[in-house]
Write a protein that holds these residues in place. Structure first.
Motif, mmCIF file in Angstrom:
data_model
loop_
_atom_site.group_PDB
_atom_site.id
_atom_site.type_symbol
_atom_site.label_atom_id
_atom_site.label_comp_id
_atom_site.label_asym_id
_atom_site.label_seq_id
_atom_site.Cartn_x
_atom_site.Cartn_y
_atom_site.Cartn_z
ATOM 1 N N ALA A 65 0.839 -1.202 0.000
ATOM 2 C CA ALA A 65 0.000 0.000 0.000
ATOM 3 C C ALA A 65 0.872 1.249 0.000
ATOM 4 O O ALA A 65 0.580 2.239 -0.688
ATOM 5 C CB ALA A 65 -0.926 -0.016 1.212
ATOM 6 N N LEU A 66 1.966 1.197 0.764
ATOM 7 C CA LEU A 66 2.904 2.313 0.789
ATOM 8 C C LEU A 66 3.564 2.497 -0.572
ATOM 9 O O LEU A 66 3.755 3.630 -1.043
ATOM 10 C CB LEU A 66 3.955 2.072 1.873
ATOM 11 N N ALA A 68 2.235 1.688 -3.425
ATOM 12 C CA ALA A 68 1.214 2.246 -4.310
ATOM 13 C C ALA A 68 1.076 3.748 -4.107
ATOM 14 O O ALA A 68 0.955 4.521 -5.071
ATOM 15 C CB ALA A 68 -0.124 1.551 -4.059
ATOM 16 N N ALA A 69 1.129 4.187 -2.834
ATOM 17 C CA ALA A 69 1.053 5.617 -2.548
ATOM 18 C C ALA A 69 2.259 6.342 -3.128
ATOM 19 O O ALA A 69 2.142 7.446 -3.685
ATOM 20 C CB ALA A 69 0.960 5.843 -1.040
ATOM 21 N N GLY A 70 3.437 5.719 -2.997
ATOM 22 C CA GLY A 70 4.637 6.317 -3.566
ATOM 23 C C GLY A 70 4.561 6.415 -5.083
ATOM 24 O O GLY A 70 4.988 7.412 -5.673
ATOM 25 N N SER A 71 4.012 5.383 -5.718
ATOM 26 C CA SER A 71 3.857 5.395 -7.174
ATOM 27 C C SER A 71 2.907 6.508 -7.613
ATOM 28 O O SER A 71 3.142 7.185 -8.620
ATOM 29 C CB SER A 71 3.327 4.040 -7.653
ATOM 30 N N PHE A 72 1.841 6.702 -6.830
ATOM 31 C CA PHE A 72 0.894 7.779 -7.139
ATOM 32 C C PHE A 72 1.571 9.140 -7.010
ATOM 33 O O PHE A 72 1.378 10.031 -7.853
ATOM 34 C CB PHE A 72 -0.309 7.692 -6.206
ATOM 35 N N ALA A 73 2.397 9.298 -5.963
ATOM 36 C CA ALA A 73 3.117 10.556 -5.779
ATOM 37 C C ALA A 73 4.083 10.810 -6.935
ATOM 38 O O ALA A 73 4.212 11.945 -7.414
ATOM 39 C CB ALA A 73 3.865 10.542 -4.449
#
Length: 221
Positions: A65-66, A68-73
């Motif tokens: 999940a982290l 995925a959040a980094g990829s979104f950023a």
């Protein structure tokens, strides 16, 4: 014979991939103003390492999940990254060498077995005192090499041109590592002639020791 041919084929494939990666890295970081492919190539090793750690983590779901959040950023700032590919490769180059300095250097502290001594032990049932002394010196030499590589990279990036930095970081670093291996082998033939293990033997032994023993202190072995 088939095993030897397969090993040679794998080595050739690795060499081609490394050369192609270096050429693309140099082109996208120094010779063009913008490159989404260059940014992706620069980030890919970090992403692969992060995914590997996440997969092995006991909190796999949270780690992914982290990620995925980094990829979104990253997606949000992608245009900026594509315009600053040189910075991405700079962080990658210096970061890799700093990690190698830590990995080799901390094995020189009291109570630990030097990295190259551990590699020699993985290749031989027992090592002589002379070989133990020599491999400690080799560990020091590799540590100094990685420190010098990181320092030169920082100096060229800060005070030189981006093309000069990229030439050193992307095109010359791997050949310099190869020269270090060759120089070490030639010196070893004179200092400890009883050890005639090849450079490939050392590489395979390093991979085994790094994956199985980490950097455990000697008194924990």
């Amino acid at each position: 014979m088939r095993a030897g041919l397969a090993r040679a084929a794998r080595g050739l494939v690795v060499a081609v991939v490394v050369i192609a990666w270096a050429a693309i890295a140099h082109y996208t970081s120094a010779l063009v103003d913008e490159s989404s492919w260059g940014a992706l190539l620069a980030i890919a090793p970090f992403a692969a390492i992060a995914a590997g750690f996440a997969w092995q983590s006991p909190r796999r779901g949270a780690m992914f999940a982290l990620l995925a959040a980094g990829s979104f950023a990253l997606a949000l700032v992608w245009p900026t990254l594509a315009h600053n590919v040189g910075w991405l490769y700079f962080v990658q180059h210096v970061g890799t060498n700093v990690l190698l300095v830590i990995g080799f250097g901390r094995t020189l502290t009291a109570g630990r077995e030097p990295m190259c001594t551990r590699i020699a032990r993985a290749m031989h049932d027992a090592i002589s005192p002379a070989l133990a002394r020599y491999t400690r010196q080799v560990t020091v030499a590799w540590t100094v090499f990685f420190i010098a590589t990181a320092a030169i990279s920082c100096a060229l990036f800060a005070f030189g041109t981006l093309e000069a930095w990229s030439t050193f970081a992307n095109l010359l670093t791997m050949p310099l590592v190869g020269l270090m291996f060759v120089a070490e082998y030639l010196v070893r033939l004179k200092v400890v002639p009883e050890d005639r293990s090849s450079i490939l033997d050392a590489v395979h032994a390093y991979r085994r020791t790094s994956s199985t023993t980490g950097t455990a202190p000697v008194n924990e072995r």
